[in-house]
Write a protein that holds these residues in place. Structure first.
Motif, PDB file in Angstrom:
ATOM      1  N   ALA A  87      -8.426   6.404   2.280  1.00 26.80           N
ATOM      2  CA  ALA A  87      -9.256   7.134   3.344  1.00 26.80           C
ATOM      3  C   ALA A  87      -9.333   6.037   4.439  1.00 26.80           C
ATOM      4  O   ALA A  87      -9.629   6.583   5.513  1.00 26.80           O
ATOM      5  N   GLN A  88      -8.941   4.860   4.394  1.00 23.90           N
ATOM      6  CA  GLN A  88      -8.728   4.111   5.489  1.00 23.90           C
ATOM      7  C   GLN A  88      -7.375   4.109   6.331  1.00 23.90           C
ATOM      8  O   GLN A  88      -7.363   3.273   6.892  1.00 23.90           O
ATOM      9  N   GLY A  89      -6.661   4.812   5.581  1.00 23.15           N
ATOM     10  CA  GLY A  89      -5.209   4.728   6.228  1.00 23.15           C
ATOM     11  C   GLY A  89      -4.185   3.588   5.951  1.00 23.15           C
ATOM     12  O   GLY A  89      -3.328   3.464   6.635  1.00 23.15           O
ATOM     13  N   LYS A  90      -4.667   3.392   4.768  1.00 23.28           N
ATOM     14  CA  LYS A  90      -3.742   2.220   4.202  1.00 23.28           C
ATOM     15  C   LYS A  90      -3.013   2.762   2.903  1.00 23.28           C
ATOM     16  O   LYS A  90      -3.423   3.652   2.194  1.00 23.28           O
ATOM     17  N   PRO A  91      -1.657   1.897   2.645  1.00 20.91           N
ATOM     18  CA  PRO A  91      -1.192   2.419   1.345  1.00 20.91           C
ATOM     19  C   PRO A  91      -2.129   2.246   0.165  1.00 20.91           C
ATOM     20  O   PRO A  91      -2.605   1.130   0.263  1.00 20.91           O
ATOM     21  N   ARG A  92      -1.919   3.089  -0.800  1.00 23.10           N
ATOM     22  CA  ARG A  92      -2.512   3.423  -2.057  1.00 23.10           C
ATOM     23  C   ARG A  92      -2.103   2.211  -2.919  1.00 23.10           C
ATOM     24  O   ARG A  92      -0.788   2.543  -3.521  1.00 23.10           O
ATOM     25  N   PRO A  93      -2.693   1.248  -3.339  1.00 30.02           N
ATOM     26  CA  PRO A  93      -2.130   0.077  -4.010  1.00 30.02           C
ATOM     27  C   PRO A  93      -1.559   0.577  -5.484  1.00 30.02           C
ATOM     28  O   PRO A  93      -0.535   0.102  -6.067  1.00 30.02           O
ATOM     29  N   GLU A  94      -2.507   1.722  -6.189  1.00 30.91           N
ATOM     30  CA  GLU A  94      -2.215   2.132  -7.505  1.00 30.91           C
ATOM     31  C   GLU A  94      -0.686   2.933  -7.324  1.00 30.91           C
ATOM     32  O   GLU A  94      -0.233   3.229  -8.499  1.00 30.91           O
ATOM     33  N   LEU A  95      -0.049   3.092  -6.531  1.00 32.05           N
ATOM     34  CA  LEU A  95       1.186   3.805  -6.270  1.00 32.05           C
ATOM     35  C   LEU A  95       2.346   2.927  -6.266  1.00 32.05           C
ATOM     36  O   LEU A  95       3.342   3.463  -6.390  1.00 32.05           O
ATOM     37  N   PHE A  96       1.963   1.810  -6.547  1.00 31.07           N
ATOM     38  CA  PHE A  96       3.327   0.724  -6.266  1.00 31.07           C
ATOM     39  C   PHE A  96       3.189  -0.148  -7.452  1.00 31.07           C
ATOM     40  O   PHE A  96       2.301  -0.619  -8.028  1.00 31.07           O
ATOM     41  N   ILE A  97       4.527  -0.712  -8.011  1.00 30.20           N
ATOM     42  CA  ILE A  97       4.522  -1.735  -8.821  1.00 30.20           C
ATOM     43  C   ILE A  97       4.194  -2.968  -8.346  1.00 30.20           C
ATOM     44  O   ILE A  97       3.922  -2.995  -7.062  1.00 30.20           O
ATOM     45  N   ALA A  98       4.229  -4.015  -9.005  1.00 30.72           N
ATOM     46  CA  ALA A  98       3.941  -5.421  -8.409  1.00 30.72           C
ATOM     47  C   ALA A  98       4.651  -5.931  -7.280  1.00 30.72           C
ATOM     48  O   ALA A  98       3.908  -6.658  -6.368  1.00 30.72           O
ATOM     49  N   ASP A  99       5.734  -5.528  -6.796  1.00 32.20           N
ATOM     50  CA  ASP A  99       6.353  -5.825  -5.871  1.00 32.20           C
ATOM     51  C   ASP A  99       5.903  -5.194  -4.266  1.00 32.20           C
ATOM     52  O   ASP A  99       6.311  -5.362  -3.398  1.00 32.20           O
ATOM     53  N   GLY A 100       5.044  -4.231  -4.588  1.00 27.39           N
ATOM     54  CA  GLY A 100       4.391  -3.634  -3.466  1.00 27.39           C
ATOM     55  C   GLY A 100       5.167  -2.472  -2.652  1.00 27.39           C
ATOM     56  O   GLY A 100       4.984  -1.990  -1.370  1.00 27.39           O
ATOM     57  N   LEU A 101       6.492  -2.558  -3.027  1.00 32.00           N
ATOM     58  CA  LEU A 101       7.527  -1.640  -2.544  1.00 32.00           C
ATOM     59  C   LEU A 101       7.971  -0.372  -3.148  1.00 32.00           C
ATOM     60  O   LEU A 101       7.978   0.936  -2.907  1.00 32.00           O
ATOM     61  N   HIS A 102       8.197  -0.614  -4.563  1.00 31.14           N
ATOM     62  CA  HIS A 102       8.704   0.644  -5.335  1.00 31.14           C
ATOM     63  C   HIS A 102       7.495   1.085  -6.312  1.00 31.14           C
ATOM     64  O   HIS A 102       6.505   0.588  -6.323  1.00 31.14           O
ATOM     65  N   MET A 103       7.709   2.741  -6.715  1.00 29.19           N
ATOM     66  CA  MET A 103       6.591   3.239  -7.050  1.00 29.19           C
ATOM     67  C   MET A 103       6.414   3.155  -8.434  1.00 29.19           C
ATOM     68  O   MET A 103       7.183   3.203  -9.451  1.00 29.19           O
ATOM     69  N   THR A 104       4.968   3.441  -8.893  1.00 30.50           N
ATOM     70  CA  THR A 104       4.715   3.842 -10.246  1.00 30.50           C
ATOM     71  C   THR A 104       4.736   5.222 -10.510  1.00 30.50           C
ATOM     72  O   THR A 104       5.150   5.890  -9.617  1.00 30.50           O
ATOM     73  N   PRO A 105       4.646   5.558 -11.702  1.00 21.94           N
ATOM     74  CA  PRO A 105       4.671   6.898 -12.029  1.00 21.94           C
ATOM     75  C   PRO A 105       3.620   8.060 -11.119  1.00 21.94           C
ATOM     76  O   PRO A 105       4.041   9.111 -10.550  1.00 21.94           O
ATOM     77  N   ALA A 106       2.685   7.313 -10.973  1.00 26.96           N
ATOM     78  CA  ALA A 106       1.550   7.999  -9.895  1.00 26.96           C
ATOM     79  C   ALA A 106       2.042   8.288  -8.600  1.00 26.96           C
ATOM     80  O   ALA A 106       2.099   9.491  -8.000  1.00 26.96           O
ATOM     81  N   GLY A 107       2.977   7.419  -8.161  1.00 24.40           N
ATOM     82  CA  GLY A 107       3.593   7.672  -6.805  1.00 24.40           C
ATOM     83  C   GLY A 107       4.653   8.742  -6.730  1.00 24.40           C
ATOM     84  O   GLY A 107       4.656   9.556  -5.765  1.00 24.40           O
TER      85      GLY A 107
END
Length: 234
Positions: free
Chosen positions: A194-214
């Motif tokens: 809602a603040q226009g920032k990347p949703r952390p839960e969509l990314f694995i620990a490296d902050g770049l590649h995605m989780t299943p939710a992504g």
């Protein structure tokens, strides 16, 4: 003296774009066999062991596709081929198209690339030119095959680069709207909070590649597009 007709001029313009993109890409780093020799050999070995389906949907580009290990399960009933190779830029897919595009005779091409281009210092203009070069080469070999560009994603790790990535996306979106058989899919808004920032839960620990939710968001965005081209999940 030979006069050029309109078709000749179109092909000359497309080839000019190809040369421009290859030239600008090599300013950032070398694009060629040494960079992806092992990846291309691995793809060839896979093709020999398990011949891929013809007339499939070809996913090509960088690591966001490369890491999509559940691709076939996520689109049940649709023949898919995954030829993403991590760390690649758009020009790498263009360079190796004779090994990982034409042999498969795809009915539809989906590309995710450009993320690494920006990270390696390419301008939004160069990203557009590189994508135009890929499309020009594809049109020469597969003139009737649609190409879908999946927009560069916003990520935690590369958030500082998002303004440039967004600009590249907008340039590709605008150009795609003028082209026949070319589609732009914007996956960015669904990946922002809602603040226009990347949703952390969509990314694995490296902050770049995605989780299943992504990837679930990408599946939801791409299923309707595939259906428009006659590919329906079971």
């Amino acid at each position: 003296m030979r006069w050029f007709n309109s078709a000749d001029k179109r092909w000359m313009l497309m080839l000019a774009w190809l040369l421009l993109a290859v030239t600008t890409a090599t300013e950032a780093r070398e694009v060629g066999p040494s960079q992806w020799h092992d990846a291309m050999d691995a793809f060839a070995a896979q093709d020999q062991a398990h011949p891929p389906p013809q007339k499939a949907v070809l996913f090509i580009g960088s690591s966001s596709f490369n890491y999509w290990h559940t691709l076939a399960q996520d689109f049940p009933g649709i023949p898919v081929i995954n030829r993403g190779f991590g760390g690649s830029v758009i020009a790498d897919s263009t360079y190796y198209a004779d090994r990982i595009v034409w042999p498969y005779h795809p009915r539809l091409i989906l590309m995710y690339a450009g993320d690494n281009d920006i990270a390696e210092g390419a301008t939004p203009e160069r990203v557009l030119a590189a994508f135009q070069a890929f499309v020009a080469k594809a049109r020469k070999r597969l003139p009737d095959v649609p190409v879908v560009y999946v927009s560069i994603k916003p990520s935690v790790a590369r958030w500082a680069l998002w303004p440039l990535m967004h600009e590249a996306n907008e340039k590709i979106r605008a150009w795609a709207a003028t082209q026949h058989g070319l589609r732009y899919v914007d996956i960015g808004p669904a990946m922002l909070d809602a603040q226009g920032k990347p949703r952390p839960e969509l990314f694995i620990a490296d902050g770049l590649h995605m989780t299943p939710a992504g990837y679930a968001l990408w599946i939801a965005a791409l299923k309707p597009v595939l259906a428009e081209y006659g590919f329906h999940t079971r």
